[in-house]
Design a protein around this motif. Structure first.
Motif, PDB file in Angstrom:
ATOM      1  N   PRO A  75     -33.820 -44.148  64.417  1.00  0.00           N
ATOM      2  CA  PRO A  75     -34.595 -42.897  64.397  1.00  0.00           C
ATOM      3  C   PRO A  75     -36.106 -43.074  64.551  1.00  0.00           C
ATOM      4  O   PRO A  75     -36.802 -42.125  64.926  1.00  0.00           O
ATOM      5  CB  PRO A  75     -34.253 -42.298  63.030  1.00  0.00           C
ATOM      6  N   ARG A  76     -36.628 -44.287  64.305  1.00  0.00           N
ATOM      7  CA  ARG A  76     -38.062 -44.546  64.497  1.00  0.00           C
ATOM      8  C   ARG A  76     -38.381 -45.023  65.905  1.00  0.00           C
ATOM      9  O   ARG A  76     -39.536 -45.265  66.229  1.00  0.00           O
ATOM     10  CB  ARG A  76     -38.548 -45.589  63.488  1.00  0.00           C
ATOM     11  N   GLY A  77     -37.346 -45.195  66.730  1.00  0.00           N
ATOM     12  CA  GLY A  77     -37.553 -45.667  68.101  1.00  0.00           C
ATOM     13  C   GLY A  77     -37.523 -47.170  68.235  1.00  0.00           C
ATOM     14  O   GLY A  77     -37.919 -47.716  69.268  1.00  0.00           O
ATOM     15  N   ARG A  78     -37.045 -47.870  67.209  1.00  0.00           N
ATOM     16  CA  ARG A  78     -36.959 -49.340  67.247  1.00  0.00           C
ATOM     17  C   ARG A  78     -35.601 -49.763  67.807  1.00  0.00           C
ATOM     18  O   ARG A  78     -34.561 -49.269  67.382  1.00  0.00           O
ATOM     19  CB  ARG A  78     -37.124 -49.924  65.846  1.00  0.00           C
ATOM     20  N   GLU A  79     -35.627 -50.702  68.757  1.00  0.00           N
ATOM     21  CA  GLU A  79     -34.399 -51.150  69.406  1.00  0.00           C
ATOM     22  C   GLU A  79     -33.572 -52.031  68.474  1.00  0.00           C
ATOM     23  O   GLU A  79     -34.046 -53.051  67.980  1.00  0.00           O
ATOM     24  CB  GLU A  79     -34.742 -51.921  70.686  1.00  0.00           C
ATOM     25  N   GLN A  80     -32.315 -51.631  68.267  1.00  0.00           N
ATOM     26  CA  GLN A  80     -31.389 -52.387  67.425  1.00  0.00           C
ATOM     27  C   GLN A  80     -30.385 -53.196  68.246  1.00  0.00           C
ATOM     28  O   GLN A  80     -29.842 -54.191  67.783  1.00  0.00           O
ATOM     29  CB  GLN A  80     -30.631 -51.427  66.495  1.00  0.00           C
ATOM     30  N   LEU A  81     -30.133 -52.726  69.476  1.00  0.00           N
ATOM     31  CA  LEU A  81     -29.142 -53.380  70.335  1.00  0.00           C
ATOM     32  C   LEU A  81     -29.496 -53.090  71.786  1.00  0.00           C
ATOM     33  O   LEU A  81     -29.866 -51.968  72.124  1.00  0.00           O
ATOM     34  CB  LEU A  81     -27.739 -52.816  70.025  1.00  0.00           C
ATOM     35  N   ARG A  82     -29.415 -54.126  72.622  1.00  0.00           N
ATOM     36  CA  ARG A  82     -29.537 -53.940  74.077  1.00  0.00           C
ATOM     37  C   ARG A  82     -28.413 -54.737  74.717  1.00  0.00           C
ATOM     38  O   ARG A  82     -28.230 -55.919  74.436  1.00  0.00           O
ATOM     39  CB  ARG A  82     -30.879 -54.441  74.594  1.00  0.00           C
ATOM     40  N   LEU A  83     -27.656 -54.056  75.574  1.00  0.00           N
ATOM     41  CA  LEU A  83     -26.497 -54.691  76.195  1.00  0.00           C
ATOM     42  C   LEU A  83     -26.509 -54.416  77.694  1.00  0.00           C
ATOM     43  O   LEU A  83     -26.631 -53.273  78.116  1.00  0.00           O
ATOM     44  CB  LEU A  83     -25.207 -54.133  75.570  1.00  0.00           C
ATOM     45  N   SER A  84     -26.426 -55.495  78.473  1.00  0.00           N
ATOM     46  CA  SER A  84     -26.250 -55.360  79.922  1.00  0.00           C
ATOM     47  C   SER A  84     -24.970 -56.115  80.267  1.00  0.00           C
ATOM     48  O   SER A  84     -24.294 -56.625  79.372  1.00  0.00           O
ATOM     49  CB  SER A  84     -27.449 -55.954  80.674  1.00  0.00           C
ATOM     50  N   ARG A  85     -24.658 -56.207  81.539  1.00  0.00           N
ATOM     51  CA  ARG A  85     -23.441 -56.929  81.930  1.00  0.00           C
ATOM     52  C   ARG A  85     -23.590 -58.433  81.740  1.00  0.00           C
ATOM     53  O   ARG A  85     -22.613 -59.147  81.710  1.00  0.00           O
ATOM     54  CB  ARG A  85     -23.087 -56.600  83.382  1.00  0.00           C
ATOM     55  N   ARG A  86     -24.835 -58.903  81.595  1.00  0.00           N
ATOM     56  CA  ARG A  86     -25.061 -60.349  81.454  1.00  0.00           C
ATOM     57  C   ARG A  86     -25.619 -60.766  80.099  1.00  0.00           C
ATOM     58  O   ARG A  86     -25.477 -61.915  79.703  1.00  0.00           O
ATOM     59  CB  ARG A  86     -26.003 -60.835  82.559  1.00  0.00           C
ATOM     60  N   THR A  87     -26.282 -59.855  79.402  1.00  0.00           N
ATOM     61  CA  THR A  87     -26.954 -60.262  78.164  1.00  0.00           C
ATOM     62  C   THR A  87     -26.694 -59.291  77.015  1.00  0.00           C
ATOM     63  O   THR A  87     -26.412 -58.113  77.231  1.00  0.00           O
ATOM     64  CB  THR A  87     -28.489 -60.344  78.367  1.00  0.00           C
ATOM     65  N   VAL A  88     -26.817 -59.848  75.806  1.00  0.00           N
ATOM     66  CA  VAL A  88     -26.753 -59.054  74.574  1.00  0.00           C
ATOM     67  C   VAL A  88     -27.970 -59.429  73.750  1.00  0.00           C
ATOM     68  O   VAL A  88     -28.269 -60.603  73.564  1.00  0.00           O
ATOM     69  CB  VAL A  88     -25.472 -59.379  73.766  1.00  0.00           C
ATOM     70  N   ASN A  89     -28.689 -58.425  73.262  1.00  0.00           N
ATOM     71  CA  ASN A  89     -29.853 -58.665  72.425  1.00  0.00           C
ATOM     72  C   ASN A  89     -29.709 -57.814  71.168  1.00  0.00           C
ATOM     73  O   ASN A  89     -29.680 -56.583  71.255  1.00  0.00           O
ATOM     74  CB  ASN A  89     -31.127 -58.306  73.195  1.00  0.00           C
ATOM     75  N   LEU A  90     -29.608 -58.460  70.016  1.00  0.00           N
ATOM     76  CA  LEU A  90     -29.445 -57.748  68.743  1.00  0.00           C
ATOM     77  C   LEU A  90     -30.732 -57.777  67.939  1.00  0.00           C
ATOM     78  O   LEU A  90     -31.381 -58.817  67.828  1.00  0.00           O
ATOM     79  CB  LEU A  90     -28.332 -58.390  67.909  1.00  0.00           C
ATOM     80  N   GLY A  91     -31.100 -56.627  67.371  1.00  0.00           N
ATOM     81  CA  GLY A  91     -32.210 -56.543  66.427  1.00  0.00           C
ATOM     82  C   GLY A  91     -33.554 -56.957  66.954  1.00  0.00           C
ATOM     83  O   GLY A  91     -34.357 -57.533  66.220  1.00  0.00           O
ATOM     84  N   SER A  92     -33.869 -56.631  68.202  1.00  0.00           N
ATOM     85  CA  SER A  92     -35.177 -57.016  68.755  1.00  0.00           C
ATOM     86  C   SER A  92     -36.310 -56.250  68.071  1.00  0.00           C
ATOM     87  O   SER A  92     -37.432 -56.714  68.012  1.00  0.00           O
ATOM     88  CB  SER A  92     -35.225 -56.751  70.262  1.00  0.00           C
TER      89      SER A  92
END
Length: 199
Positions: A75-92
């Motif tokens: 809700p604050r606009g902070r990225e918790q998860l980013r997922l593409s077909r090649r990469t996963v990024n948690l808690g950035s």
């Protein structure tokens, strides 16, 4: 007589092209609405953990080729998860609180970022809010727009293109201008992107 006949044919062709352009515009609009509906599936209330969202995002990426990446923002606009077909990024925790798609989604339920280019490749973002005030942001690869500008729709002699609100080409038929080129110098493009005019 020849001049009158020429003007009549030219007017008829212009009217026909205008109708085709409007029909194609409606098809593109419907396609974006369909994408929004498909993305909204990933905002279901019972997927309430990052791992459940990750599974939903992975399924959406498999089923909808136009979506190239999905992000979960708190809700604050902070990225918790980013997922593409090649990469996963948690808690950035990257801050997207000022991003237009996030602010619109938080305020209205849905937000659209203006098209942007990565190299010569056009993208846009669709953001949808969840019932828990989180936001899903989907990056859309706009290459699919060229499917609406094939020879069957445009014809063998003519060409067509789609521009953004800055006059940059997002998609083009085979004989049209290259993607990324600015066409603001063309009078028809300048008229279409004039402030206050609906595209």
């Amino acid at each position: 007589e020849i001049w009158i006949s020429y003007r009549g044919i030219k007017t008829s062709l212009n009217d026909g092209m205008s109708e085709k352009a409007q029909a194609t515009s409606k098809q593109i609009e419907q396609s974006i609405a369909d994408l929004e509906r498909q993305i909204s599936w990933a905002t279901r209330a019972y997927s309430n953990t990052v791992e459940m969202r990750r599974a939903d995002y992975a399924q959406l990426l498999r089923q909808v080729p136009q979506v190239s990446q999905l992000s979960l923002l708190d809700p604050r606009g902070r990225e918790q998860l980013r997922l593409s077909r090649r990469t996963v990024n948690l808690g950035s925790n990257v801050d997207f609180s000022r991003d237009v798609s996030f602010t619109e989604a938080a305020a209205r339920g849905a937000g659209y970022a203006p098209p942007y280019f990565r190299g010569e490749h056009p993208y846009m973002s669709i953001a949808l809010s969840h019932s828990d005030s989180n936001v899903t942001v989907a990056e859309i690869d706009l290459e699919f727009l060229s499917e609406f500008l094939g020879e069957a729709q445009v014809g063998k002699v003519a060409f067509a293109y789609v521009v953004d609100d800055k006059g940059q080409v997002l998609a083009s038929s085979a004989k049209g201008p290259e993607v990324g080129k600015s066409l603001t110098a063309l009078p028809q493009v300048a008229a279409a992107i004039k402030p206050g005019r609906a595209l």
